[in-house]
Motif scaffolding. Structure first.
Motif, mmCIF file in Angstrom:
data_model
loop_
_atom_site.group_PDB
_atom_site.id
_atom_site.type_symbol
_atom_site.label_atom_id
_atom_site.label_comp_id
_atom_site.label_asym_id
_atom_site.label_seq_id
_atom_site.Cartn_x
_atom_site.Cartn_y
_atom_site.Cartn_z
ATOM 1 N N ASP A 59 10.727 -68.628 10.816
ATOM 2 C CA ASP A 59 9.630 -69.085 11.220
ATOM 3 C C ASP A 59 8.911 -67.868 11.955
ATOM 4 O O ASP A 59 7.674 -67.375 11.585
ATOM 5 N N ALA A 60 9.506 -67.465 13.082
ATOM 6 C CA ALA A 60 9.080 -66.416 13.857
ATOM 7 C C ALA A 60 8.702 -65.156 13.093
ATOM 8 O O ALA A 60 7.738 -64.321 13.386
ATOM 9 N N LEU A 61 9.835 -64.647 12.381
ATOM 10 C CA LEU A 61 9.538 -63.436 11.615
ATOM 11 C C LEU A 61 8.335 -63.396 10.513
ATOM 12 O O LEU A 61 7.686 -62.572 10.464
ATOM 13 N N GLN A 62 8.406 -64.704 9.929
ATOM 14 C CA GLN A 62 7.182 -64.836 9.223
ATOM 15 C C GLN A 62 5.743 -64.698 9.605
ATOM 16 O O GLN A 62 4.900 -63.812 9.170
ATOM 17 N N GLY A 63 5.743 -65.355 11.004
ATOM 18 C CA GLY A 63 4.648 -65.351 11.704
ATOM 19 C C GLY A 63 4.247 -63.826 12.090
ATOM 20 O O GLY A 63 3.299 -63.266 11.896
ATOM 21 N N ALA A 64 5.162 -62.998 12.550
ATOM 22 C CA ALA A 64 5.309 -61.730 12.804
ATOM 23 C C ALA A 64 4.552 -60.949 11.769
ATOM 24 O O ALA A 64 3.826 -59.942 11.894
ATOM 25 N N ARG A 65 5.189 -61.091 10.595
ATOM 26 C CA ARG A 65 4.591 -60.466 9.117
ATOM 27 C C ARG A 65 3.416 -60.741 8.839
ATOM 28 O O ARG A 65 2.476 -60.013 8.324
ATOM 29 N N ASP A 66 2.766 -61.917 9.402
ATOM 30 C CA ASP A 66 1.457 -62.314 9.091
ATOM 31 C C ASP A 66 0.657 -61.484 9.882
ATOM 32 O O ASP A 66 -0.445 -61.005 9.649
ATOM 33 N N ILE A 67 0.772 -61.289 11.197
ATOM 34 C CA ILE A 67 -0.043 -60.484 12.165
ATOM 35 C C ILE A 67 0.221 -59.008 11.576
ATOM 36 O O ILE A 67 -1.032 -58.289 11.543
ATOM 37 N N VAL A 68 1.185 -58.275 11.186
ATOM 38 C CA VAL A 68 1.428 -57.002 10.544
ATOM 39 C C VAL A 68 0.637 -56.747 9.437
ATOM 40 O O VAL A 68 -0.020 -55.798 9.237
ATOM 41 N N ALA A 69 0.584 -57.983 8.544
ATOM 42 C CA ALA A 69 -0.296 -57.861 7.294
ATOM 43 C C ALA A 69 -1.683 -57.528 7.613
ATOM 44 O O ALA A 69 -2.334 -56.972 6.812
ATOM 45 N N GLU A 70 -2.048 -58.528 8.758
ATOM 46 C CA GLU A 70 -3.495 -58.061 9.028
ATOM 47 C C GLU A 70 -3.889 -56.988 9.577
ATOM 48 O O GLU A 70 -4.753 -56.285 9.235
ATOM 49 N N LYS A 121 3.526 -56.045 1.118
ATOM 50 C CA LYS A 121 3.456 -56.802 -0.232
ATOM 51 C C LYS A 121 2.338 -57.902 -0.154
ATOM 52 O O LYS A 121 1.373 -58.109 -0.988
ATOM 53 N N ASP A 122 2.345 -58.694 0.987
ATOM 54 C CA ASP A 122 1.961 -59.816 1.356
ATOM 55 C C ASP A 122 0.409 -59.142 1.625
ATOM 56 O O ASP A 122 -0.657 -59.898 1.145
ATOM 57 N N SER A 123 0.102 -58.275 2.481
ATOM 58 C CA SER A 123 -1.074 -57.723 2.871
ATOM 59 C C SER A 123 -1.830 -57.282 1.704
ATOM 60 O O SER A 123 -3.134 -57.548 1.353
ATOM 61 N N TYR A 124 -1.120 -56.630 0.584
ATOM 62 C CA TYR A 124 -1.827 -56.116 -0.375
ATOM 63 C C TYR A 124 -2.124 -57.153 -1.347
ATOM 64 O O TYR A 124 -3.365 -57.421 -1.835
ATOM 65 N N LYS A 125 -1.469 -58.147 -1.732
ATOM 66 C CA LYS A 125 -1.538 -59.330 -2.852
ATOM 67 C C LYS A 125 -2.698 -60.345 -2.163
ATOM 68 O O LYS A 125 -3.463 -60.484 -2.671
ATOM 69 N N ARG A 126 -2.435 -60.526 -0.659
ATOM 70 C CA ARG A 126 -3.339 -61.525 -0.173
ATOM 71 C C ARG A 126 -4.654 -61.153 0.538
ATOM 72 O O ARG A 126 -5.779 -61.968 0.347
ATOM 73 N N LEU A 127 -4.601 -59.964 1.006
ATOM 74 C CA LEU A 127 -5.882 -59.512 1.616
ATOM 75 C C LEU A 127 -6.614 -58.074 1.023
ATOM 76 O O LEU A 127 -7.672 -58.153 0.645
ATOM 77 N N ILE A 167 -5.658 -52.138 -10.126
ATOM 78 C CA ILE A 167 -5.062 -50.843 -10.251
ATOM 79 C C ILE A 167 -3.306 -51.119 -10.373
ATOM 80 O O ILE A 167 -3.115 -52.360 -10.381
ATOM 81 N N ASP A 168 -2.924 -49.855 -10.574
ATOM 82 C CA ASP A 168 -1.268 -50.171 -10.473
ATOM 83 C C ASP A 168 -0.719 -50.515 -9.482
ATOM 84 O O ASP A 168 -0.817 -49.871 -8.315
ATOM 85 N N LYS A 169 -0.351 -51.863 -9.364
ATOM 86 C CA LYS A 169 0.197 -52.498 -8.081
ATOM 87 C C LYS A 169 1.309 -51.666 -7.212
ATOM 88 O O LYS A 169 1.209 -51.593 -6.204
ATOM 89 N N GLU A 170 2.333 -51.274 -8.191
ATOM 90 C CA GLU A 170 3.455 -50.364 -7.667
ATOM 91 C C GLU A 170 2.884 -49.279 -6.767
ATOM 92 O O GLU A 170 3.337 -48.909 -5.681
ATOM 93 N N GLU A 171 1.987 -48.509 -7.472
ATOM 94 C CA GLU A 171 1.488 -47.062 -6.773
ATOM 95 C C GLU A 171 0.552 -47.683 -5.569
ATOM 96 O O GLU A 171 1.054 -46.714 -4.619
ATOM 97 N N ALA A 172 0.066 -48.644 -5.835
ATOM 98 C CA ALA A 172 -0.825 -49.011 -4.276
ATOM 99 C C ALA A 172 0.281 -49.251 -3.096
ATOM 100 O O ALA A 172 -0.069 -48.800 -1.894
ATOM 101 N N GLU A 190 3.465 -48.049 2.064
ATOM 102 C CA GLU A 190 4.678 -47.949 2.533
ATOM 103 C C GLU A 190 4.838 -46.547 3.106
ATOM 104 O O GLU A 190 5.387 -46.454 4.250
ATOM 105 N N GLU A 191 4.290 -45.449 2.333
ATOM 106 C CA GLU A 191 4.513 -44.251 2.757
ATOM 107 C C GLU A 191 3.905 -43.864 4.066
ATOM 108 O O GLU A 191 4.210 -43.242 4.848
ATOM 109 N N ASN A 192 2.636 -44.700 4.346
ATOM 110 C CA ASN A 192 1.812 -44.489 5.461
ATOM 111 C C ASN A 192 2.205 -45.397 6.626
ATOM 112 O O ASN A 192 1.838 -45.348 7.798
ATOM 113 N N ILE A 193 2.755 -46.580 6.515
ATOM 114 C CA ILE A 193 3.255 -47.659 7.393
ATOM 115 C C ILE A 193 4.728 -47.272 7.794
ATOM 116 O O ILE A 193 4.993 -47.320 8.971
#
Length: 708
Positions: free
Chosen positions: A152-163, A268-274, A238-243, A248-251
């Motif tokens: 739960d803690a890691l999921q919440g932290a990843r939600d913040i990172v995705a934002e 992956k979550d940030s790209y798909k959801r946001l 667009i090509d999801k994998e390329e995006a 990833e290269e920049n983060i």
């Protein structure tokens, strides 16, 4: 950046010219007035350039207003750093401003907000720092009654990172460019609706894919309409994998870090959801805005050509709104377009009273001194034209077929009811058909421009922008021709520079109470028409046979004294000067330059004196369709036919060959060689010769070519 610097990015002219134009606009001067009578102040900028300056100035003000709003909002949150403030103040890109504002723009509670409330932001920062060796162990330190385990803690932290990733301006800009350049728009038919009525016109989009950057405006608008009507679904991607790889290269800076796997999941979550939904929608909206602009541009161009179509002039006209069972509605109009008489005749099936109808038409032509006959181009038009041409008149009478698009809209309108309160819609429609022949501009301004039928997808584009552009075109056309103040309707007068709807009504009321205007100065007696309105309007109105011969010209009253001085120095009267090339050629305009009027204005005055009140429109010409073609069944491939261009689109033009269905001349078939703009080859209402290439009776489609 100042407003002048902002405008100069688009309009190529000097700072001085832009400043002068903005000054005149701020003084409530109209664009027709500025372009015609203030050339020396603006450096001879034309109407289009002045319109652009006005639009760009408005855009600049909107951006400044938005920046102020953003700065105020962030300041109220106590989050405005000097660096952020500088970035906002230096940006004049609305998209960039919205990106900068995004982290402070929460309209609803997000997953990241919940995670922050649960105390997980420090853990998100540890993951982003990519230095920790055992992230899962560290996660155990953030457990509480809302965060029950490490997952739960890691999921919440990843939600913040995705934002955070979603709010990264560089990533958003880069993905935006990727979507603009690489995104494909792909469509699929909705199987449950593919056999419904109306679906067939979208058949080519049942399974379609192309780059959004290559999709022409008409195709994108057709896809959006098909989706809106429920026949297809589409996606922009667009090509999801390329995006994801790009993000990833920049983060991810340390692949060996224990944080890397968590960052991959957050990306992956940030790209798909946001990111993907937002930027896909942005890209579609941007493409739609461009498609709208193109469609509006085509519509505006067509409308301008239609409004400036050749008028027959002040003639006595018999107008016919053709029909079968309900008969042909006939009206007789005098030279001013006033209704003298109306009747219904039944020359066609099922009544077939052609003998009686012929007698009635002959009688009306003689009784009312008819000089021309105007026939609407709708149902039974060709049959009515053939019927009229069989009649032996005592004197020559010209026969015209005119477009009746929008006539039914006019006939049911408030304007028509006010003009003809005691007549029904059929009589009003026939009057409109007759008046369109006499003066298309004066009649068509009474109809909502969208109803005139010379655009593509006019109901799908931004309606505010469409109305603004079409109003601009109408104003430009009306003022380029000028208006006879003693015969003009309230609708026509309302488009005159400086007048408007209320003032037009006052002018018409004053005319009714006091009789015809005898000179332009009389305008000042109209209630609420002050000095400013007079300055803006006077030169665009015409008074025939008035007290001052200059009142029937485009010479502005402020220049009358100069013209009088010119005449006096030539020992002539102003009347002697008008249309007298020999006398006018003796005038040296340089002698009359002053602070009020420069050399450009003076040269315009001399041109106007040569041809006072010259109507820029050509004269109406009679046109005849092929008498052997009355329906699609009569068309054969290879036939050469006369036709009239009745609509222009980005992909070609439609040509009326005398039957109900118009044929398409694709842009590739306009002439030999490449054509970039249809308007380079054809104009609305142009008489052309076309070859029949293909006839599809089932779909009611005709393909034509002008390459004979």
């Amino acid at each position: 950046m100042t407003n002048i610097q902002f405008i100069k990015k688009v309009v190529t002219t000097s700072d001085k010219n832009i400043q002068a134009t903005l000054q005149l606009l701020s003084e409530d001067c109209t664009i027709p007035f500025i372009s015609r009578y203030r050339k020396d102040f603006t450096g001879n900028l034309d109407e289009v350039q002045i319109e652009n300056i006005a639009k760009l100035s408005k855009q600049y003000e909107e951006i400044v207003k938005r920046k102020d709003s953003i700065l105020k909002s962030i300041e109220e949150q106590n989050a405005l750093s000097p660096e952020l403030k500088s970035k906002i103040e230096n940006s004049f890109d609305l998209q960039e401003l919205e990106d900068l504002y995004l982290p402070y723009k929460k309209t609803r509670k997000t997953k990241a907000d919940t995670a922050r409330e649960n105390g997980l932001e420090p853990l998100a920062k540890i993951i982003m720092a990519q230095n920790a060796d055992d992230v899962e162990f560290l996660a155990s330190k953030y457990l509480n009654d809302k965060v029950v385990n490490e997952d739960d803690a890691l999921q919440g932290a990843r939600d913040i990172v995705a934002e955070w990733i979603n709010e990264n301006i560089y990533i958003r800009k880069s993905l935006r460019r990727m979507f603009q350049r690489q995104a494909d728009i792909t469509t699929k038919v909705v199987k449950a609706k593919k056999d419904e009525e109306g679906a067939q016109k979208f058949i080519q989009y049942f399974e379609w894919s192309e780059p959004i950057s290559k999709a022409p405006s008409h195709r994108l608008l057709a896809i959006l309409r098909a989706e809106n009507e429920g026949f297809i679904k589409f996606k922009l991607e667009i090509d999801k994998e390329e995006a994801v790889n790009f993000i990833e290269e920049n983060i991810i800076k340390n692949r060996k870090s224990d944080s890397a796997s968590h960052l991959e999941l957050a990306i992956k979550d940030s790209y798909k959801r946001l990111l993907e939904p937002a930027i896909s929608n942005e890209t579609l909206q941007e493409a739609k805005t461009k498609a709208d602009a193109k469609a509006i541009d085509v519509f505006a161009g067509n409308l301008g050509q239609l409004l400036l179509a050749p008028p027959l002039g002040e003639k006595r006209i018999l107008a016919i709104d053709p029909g079968y069972k309900s008969g042909c509605k006939v009206v007789c109009l005098d030279e001013k377009g006033d209704l003298l008489y109306n009747e219904t005749i039944y020359p066609h099936a099922p009544q077939n009273e052609s003998g009686m109808a012929m007698k009635k038409i002959r009688s009306m032509v003689n009784a009312y001194g008819i000089e021309a006959i105007s026939i609407g181009n709708g149902t039974a038009s060709r049959e009515t034209e053939f019927f009229i041409k069989k009649i032996a008149f005592d004197k020559p009478v010209q026969v015209f077929v005119v477009s009746e698009a929008g006539a039914s809209v006019y006939s049911a309108s408030k304007i028509a009811r006010e003009e003809f309160p005691s007549y029904d819609v059929t009589v009003r429609g026939s009057v409109s058909i007759g008046r369109r022949l006499a003066d298309p501009l004066a009649e068509l301004v009474k109809i909502d421009a969208k109803s005139i039928g010379v655009g593509q997808y006019q109901h799908d584009v931004d309606q505010t922008k469409l109305k603004e552009e079409l109003d601009t075109v109408v104003v430009r056309c009306v003022n380029s021709v000028g208006v006879n103040i003693n015969t003009a309707s309230k609708s026509l007068l309302s488009y005159v520079s400086g007048i408007g709807e209320k003032m037009a009504e006052n002018i018409v009321n004053y005319r009714s109470e006091n009789g015809p205007f005898e000179d332009r100065k009389q305008l000042k007696k109209v209630p609420r028409l002050g000095e400013k309105a007079f300055q803006q309007a006077a030169a665009f109105i015409r008074i025939k046979d008035g007290k001052n011969p200059l009142d029937n010209s485009a010479v502005h009253p402020e220049a009358y004294k100069i013209v009088e001085k010119m005449a006096k120095e030539l020992k002539a009267s102003v009347s002697d000067l008008i249309a007298n090339k020999d006398l006018i050629s003796q005038i040296q305009p340089e002698k009359y330059v002053s602070e009020e009027i420069g050399i450009l204005g003076l040269k315009d005055i001399l041109k106007e004196l040569e041809k006072p009140g010259l109507d820029p429109r050509k004269s109406a010409k009679v046109f005849e369709f092929d008498p052997n073609v009355r329906s699609m069944k009569d068309l054969k491939e290879g036939m050469i036919l006369p036709g009239i261009v009745n609509n222009i689109t980005a992909f070609g033009c439609f040509v009326d060959v005398g039957i109900k269905e118009s044929g398409l001349v694709h842009i590739s078939q306009l002439k030999e060689g490449y054509v970039s703009d249809v308007n380079e080859v054809v104009k609305l209402h142009q008489h052309v010769q076309v070859k029949v290439v293909e006839v599809d009776e089932a779909r009611k489609r005709i393909q034509l070519s002008m390459i004979l």
